[in-house]
Design a protein around this motif. Structure first.
Motif, PDB file in Angstrom:
ATOM      1  N   LEU A  97    -105.496   7.572   3.978  1.00  0.00           N
ATOM      2  CA  LEU A  97    -106.194   6.967   2.255  1.00  0.00           C
ATOM      3  C   LEU A  97    -104.792   7.745   0.940  1.00  0.00           C
ATOM      4  O   LEU A  97    -104.272   8.457   1.033  1.00  0.00           O
ATOM      5  N   PRO A  98    -104.594   6.748   0.414  1.00  0.00           N
ATOM      6  CA  PRO A  98    -104.269   6.665  -1.439  1.00  0.00           C
ATOM      7  C   PRO A  98    -104.724   8.484  -2.089  1.00  0.00           C
ATOM      8  O   PRO A  98    -106.181   7.921  -2.285  1.00  0.00           O
ATOM      9  N   TRP A  99    -104.128   9.146  -1.902  1.00  0.00           N
ATOM     10  CA  TRP A  99    -103.541  10.335  -3.039  1.00  0.00           C
ATOM     11  C   TRP A  99    -103.750   9.776  -4.351  1.00  0.00           C
ATOM     12  O   TRP A  99    -102.362   9.325  -3.950  1.00  0.00           O
ATOM     13  N   LYS A 100    -104.418  10.610  -6.132  1.00  0.00           N
ATOM     14  CA  LYS A 100    -103.883  10.688  -6.520  1.00  0.00           C
ATOM     15  C   LYS A 100    -102.434  11.987  -7.364  1.00  0.00           C
ATOM     16  O   LYS A 100    -103.253  13.012  -6.872  1.00  0.00           O
ATOM     17  N   ALA A 101    -101.862  11.552  -7.621  1.00  0.00           N
ATOM     18  CA  ALA A 101    -100.858  12.862  -8.131  1.00  0.00           C
ATOM     19  C   ALA A 101    -101.568  12.706  -9.166  1.00  0.00           C
ATOM     20  O   ALA A 101    -101.534  12.455 -10.400  1.00  0.00           O
ATOM     21  N   ALA A 102    -101.641  14.907  -9.494  1.00  0.00           N
ATOM     22  CA  ALA A 102    -102.570  15.592 -11.170  1.00  0.00           C
ATOM     23  C   ALA A 102    -101.631  16.217 -11.694  1.00  0.00           C
ATOM     24  O   ALA A 102    -100.597  16.220 -11.776  1.00  0.00           O
ATOM     25  N   GLU A 103    -101.545  17.047 -11.548  1.00  0.00           N
ATOM     26  CA  GLU A 103    -100.671  18.484 -12.277  1.00  0.00           C
ATOM     27  C   GLU A 103    -100.130  18.775 -11.719  1.00  0.00           C
ATOM     28  O   GLU A 103     -99.507  18.788 -10.115  1.00  0.00           O
ATOM     29  N   GLN A 104     -98.755  18.527 -11.948  1.00  0.00           N
ATOM     30  CA  GLN A 104     -97.321  19.227 -11.966  1.00  0.00           C
ATOM     31  C   GLN A 104     -97.178  21.123 -13.166  1.00  0.00           C
ATOM     32  O   GLN A 104     -97.031  20.707 -13.937  1.00  0.00           O
ATOM     33  N   LYS A 105     -96.486  21.408 -12.692  1.00  0.00           N
ATOM     34  CA  LYS A 105     -95.957  23.094 -13.059  1.00  0.00           C
ATOM     35  C   LYS A 105     -94.695  23.187 -12.384  1.00  0.00           C
ATOM     36  O   LYS A 105     -94.184  23.340 -11.020  1.00  0.00           O
ATOM     37  N   THR A 106     -94.197  23.668 -13.883  1.00  0.00           N
ATOM     38  CA  THR A 106     -92.375  23.962 -12.910  1.00  0.00           C
ATOM     39  C   THR A 106     -92.271  25.652 -13.748  1.00  0.00           C
ATOM     40  O   THR A 106     -91.108  26.203 -14.565  1.00  0.00           O
ATOM     41  N   GLY A 107     -93.039  26.438 -13.443  1.00  0.00           N
ATOM     42  CA  GLY A 107     -92.884  27.741 -14.238  1.00  0.00           C
ATOM     43  C   GLY A 107     -91.897  28.864 -12.893  1.00  0.00           C
ATOM     44  O   GLY A 107     -90.857  28.520 -12.617  1.00  0.00           O
ATOM     45  N   ASP A 108     -93.172  29.621 -12.715  1.00  0.00           N
ATOM     46  CA  ASP A 108     -92.489  30.585 -11.877  1.00  0.00           C
ATOM     47  C   ASP A 108     -92.128  30.222 -10.342  1.00  0.00           C
ATOM     48  O   ASP A 108     -92.008  30.931  -9.370  1.00  0.00           O
ATOM     49  N   LYS A 109     -92.126  28.374  -9.979  1.00  0.00           N
ATOM     50  CA  LYS A 109     -92.289  27.911  -8.616  1.00  0.00           C
ATOM     51  C   LYS A 109     -92.772  26.613  -9.201  1.00  0.00           C
ATOM     52  O   LYS A 109     -92.860  26.343 -10.680  1.00  0.00           O
ATOM     53  N   ALA A 110     -92.312  25.661  -7.991  1.00  0.00           N
ATOM     54  CA  ALA A 110     -92.697  24.737  -7.789  1.00  0.00           C
ATOM     55  C   ALA A 110     -94.206  24.030  -7.915  1.00  0.00           C
ATOM     56  O   ALA A 110     -94.323  23.940  -6.972  1.00  0.00           O
ATOM     57  N   SER A 111     -95.121  23.299  -8.336  1.00  0.00           N
ATOM     58  CA  SER A 111     -96.144  23.508  -7.709  1.00  0.00           C
ATOM     59  C   SER A 111     -96.759  21.588  -8.456  1.00  0.00           C
ATOM     60  O   SER A 111     -96.475  20.676  -9.073  1.00  0.00           O
ATOM     61  N   LEU A 112     -97.222  20.977  -7.389  1.00  0.00           N
ATOM     62  CA  LEU A 112     -97.936  19.768  -7.121  1.00  0.00           C
ATOM     63  C   LEU A 112     -99.306  19.682  -6.826  1.00  0.00           C
ATOM     64  O   LEU A 112     -99.623  19.473  -5.800  1.00  0.00           O
ATOM     65  N   THR A 113     -99.986  19.131  -7.222  1.00  0.00           N
ATOM     66  CA  THR A 113    -101.421  19.104  -7.122  1.00  0.00           C
ATOM     67  C   THR A 113    -102.288  17.766  -6.888  1.00  0.00           C
ATOM     68  O   THR A 113    -101.473  16.467  -7.177  1.00  0.00           O
ATOM     69  N   VAL A 114    -102.725  17.697  -5.404  1.00  0.00           N
ATOM     70  CA  VAL A 114    -103.083  15.830  -4.969  1.00  0.00           C
ATOM     71  C   VAL A 114    -104.391  15.798  -5.033  1.00  0.00           C
ATOM     72  O   VAL A 114    -104.756  16.537  -4.412  1.00  0.00           O
ATOM     73  N   VAL A 115    -104.925  15.133  -5.361  1.00  0.00           N
ATOM     74  CA  VAL A 115    -106.189  14.666  -5.541  1.00  0.00           C
ATOM     75  C   VAL A 115    -106.758  13.223  -4.855  1.00  0.00           C
ATOM     76  O   VAL A 115    -106.004  12.501  -4.995  1.00  0.00           O
ATOM     77  N   LEU A 116    -108.434  13.286  -3.771  1.00  0.00           N
ATOM     78  CA  LEU A 116    -108.631  12.772  -3.210  1.00  0.00           C
ATOM     79  C   LEU A 116    -110.472  12.571  -3.171  1.00  0.00           C
ATOM     80  O   LEU A 116    -110.754  13.446  -3.100  1.00  0.00           O
ATOM     81  N   ASP A 117    -110.603  11.578  -3.586  1.00  0.00           N
ATOM     82  CA  ASP A 117    -111.895  11.410  -4.363  1.00  0.00           C
ATOM     83  C   ASP A 117    -112.647  10.454  -2.885  1.00  0.00           C
ATOM     84  O   ASP A 117    -112.055   8.929  -3.764  1.00  0.00           O
ATOM     85  N   SER A 118    -113.906  10.851  -3.138  1.00  0.00           N
ATOM     86  CA  SER A 118    -114.664   9.690  -2.246  1.00  0.00           C
ATOM     87  C   SER A 118    -114.815   8.192  -2.565  1.00  0.00           C
ATOM     88  O   SER A 118    -114.444   8.565  -3.806  1.00  0.00           O
ATOM     89  N   ASN A 119    -114.784   7.030  -1.879  1.00  0.00           N
ATOM     90  CA  ASN A 119    -115.524   6.405  -2.346  1.00  0.00           C
ATOM     91  C   ASN A 119    -116.282   5.474  -1.444  1.00  0.00           C
ATOM     92  O   ASN A 119    -116.970   5.722  -0.660  1.00  0.00           O
ATOM     93  N   GLU A 120    -116.216   3.918  -2.037  1.00  0.00           N
ATOM     94  CA  GLU A 120    -117.463   2.998  -0.614  1.00  0.00           C
ATOM     95  C   GLU A 120    -116.980   3.142   0.643  1.00  0.00           C
ATOM     96  O   GLU A 120    -117.847   3.046   1.488  1.00  0.00           O
ATOM     97  N   GLN A 121    -115.634   3.329   0.824  1.00  0.00           N
ATOM     98  CA  GLN A 121    -114.390   2.993   1.731  1.00  0.00           C
ATOM     99  C   GLN A 121    -114.873   4.294   2.980  1.00  0.00           C
ATOM    100  O   GLN A 121    -115.350   3.953   3.863  1.00  0.00           O
ATOM    101  N   THR A 122    -114.868   5.368   2.154  1.00  0.00           N
ATOM    102  CA  THR A 122    -115.353   7.332   3.237  1.00  0.00           C
ATOM    103  C   THR A 122    -116.873   6.785   3.442  1.00  0.00           C
ATOM    104  O   THR A 122    -117.019   7.667   4.317  1.00  0.00           O
ATOM    105  N   LYS A 123    -117.684   6.439   2.802  1.00  0.00           N
ATOM    106  CA  LYS A 123    -119.275   6.565   3.110  1.00  0.00           C
ATOM    107  C   LYS A 123    -119.676   5.781   3.929  1.00  0.00           C
ATOM    108  O   LYS A 123    -120.002   6.546   4.108  1.00  0.00           O
ATOM    109  N   ALA A 124    -119.228   5.093   3.864  1.00  0.00           N
ATOM    110  CA  ALA A 124    -119.486   3.472   4.810  1.00  0.00           C
ATOM    111  C   ALA A 124    -119.231   5.050   6.421  1.00  0.00           C
ATOM    112  O   ALA A 124    -119.714   4.276   7.130  1.00  0.00           O
ATOM    113  N   VAL A 125    -117.990   5.828   6.768  1.00  0.00           N
ATOM    114  CA  VAL A 125    -117.807   6.321   7.733  1.00  0.00           C
ATOM    115  C   VAL A 125    -118.439   8.135   7.509  1.00  0.00           C
ATOM    116  O   VAL A 125    -118.444   8.727   8.983  1.00  0.00           O
ATOM    117  N   TYR A 126    -118.638   8.406   6.364  1.00  0.00           N
ATOM    118  CA  TYR A 126    -118.535   9.278   5.659  1.00  0.00           C
ATOM    119  C   TYR A 126    -119.835   9.608   4.913  1.00  0.00           C
ATOM    120  O   TYR A 126    -119.037  10.033   3.713  1.00  0.00           O
TER     121      TYR A 126
END
Length: 289
Positions: A97-126
């Motif tokens: 499934l497609p995730w969404k890019a969220a928070e980005q940080k470039t302080g003492d490291k490079a970090s990227l947060t990606v997020v997946l939310d439930s939806n009708e497609q996921t709830k049909a099987v889970y």
């Protein structure tokens, strides 16, 4: 010096860099939230089947796919919850499934947060409302994945989760694995065998699940590439799976929170109370020698 760049390739690709260490990470949120590449001083750590990657209908073979809400497969791809039967494909749906890019940080490291939310497609099987938030952190020759699993349902949410990293390798006869377990189950025969630290790489396929882990670290030394990989994990990971196929330039060393079919058996299954969340971490360190 840390930076994050965005390139429009086949998919929007986030490139995390530690210029001082010469390390780079490529993340493609919309293709399963996956890390596709990790380079140190120009050398690839992950294997990636680039031709297969261009076909959205095929699962990615390479990088670091995310396994959720199951690891492995279920008998007939089915499980039962509250008397109702559901169908889930091998390793679940998070890697597809497609995730969404969220928070980005470039302080003492490079970090990227990606997020997946439930939806009708996921709830049909889970049948649960959830949010997954994974933060990829690059610093030097270390990659850490911090995970948060959140149950947004009004009922308890059972799941297992893990990763399926594909490591690029050279001559497999020069691979040395230190896995903190004395036995494994062969997924093809379902037999349990004692483990002496050696694999028979002449086999067409090796698919072994190691349980009863005695430490939270495993290592793989690739003598032909002069590369030592260390995999550190917390107590969320209760199994390590080693998988490779003869003639392919990869091996997989996979941290799983539970073994196959745990959604049916309950073995090592994580169950989150309504509104609760669980955090976990996996860290990979790559050292050339």
């Amino acid at each position: 010096m840390f930076s994050i760049a965005v390139q429009q390739q086949q998919y929007k690709t986030y490139i995390l860099s530690d210029e001082g260490a010469g390390s780079q990470l490529e993340v493609v949120p919309e293709r399963g939230g996956i890390i596709t590449r990790w380079r140190i001083q120009g050398q690839e750590i992950f294997y990636l089947d680039t031709e297969r990657f261009t076909h959205p209908e095929l699962s990615v073979r390479g990088g670091n796919p995310i396994l959720f809400p199951i690891c492995g497969n279920l008998p007939d791809n089915t499980y039962t919850h509250n008397g109702q039967q559901y169908t889930l494909k091998q390793h679940g749906f998070a890697r597809e499934l497609p995730w969404k890019a969220a928070e980005q940080k470039t302080g003492d490291k490079a970090s990227l947060t990606v997020v997946l939310d439930s939806n009708e497609q996921t709830k049909a099987v889970y049948p649960f409302d959830f949010q997954l938030a994974f933060t990829y952190e690059l610093q030097g020759n270390t990659l850490e994945v911090r995970q948060q699993y959140k149950n947004l349902s009004s009922t308890p949410m059972p799941f297992s989760a893990g990763f399926h990293p594909y490591f690029l390798c050279g001559d497999k006869s020069q691979l040395e694995l230190e896995i903190p377990s004395k036995q494994y189950q062969d997924n093809q025969t379902k037999e349990i065998h004692s483990f002496d630290g050696n694999f028979d790489f002449s086999r067409d396929e090796i698919d072994f699940a190691f349980g009863q882990l005695t430490s939270q670290s495993a290592t793989a030394i690739d003598g032909s590439r002069k590369l030592k990989l260390t995999l550190d994990y917390d107590d969320f990971s209760t199994y390590l799976v080693f998988w490779t196929v003869k003639g392919k330039e990869f091996y997989c060393l996979e941290p799983w929170s539970a073994t196959r079919n745990s959604l049916n058996t309950g073995d090592n299954l994580t169950v989150l109370a309504p509104g609760a969340s669980h955090t976990a971490s996996v860290r990979l360190t790559a050292n050339f020698f």
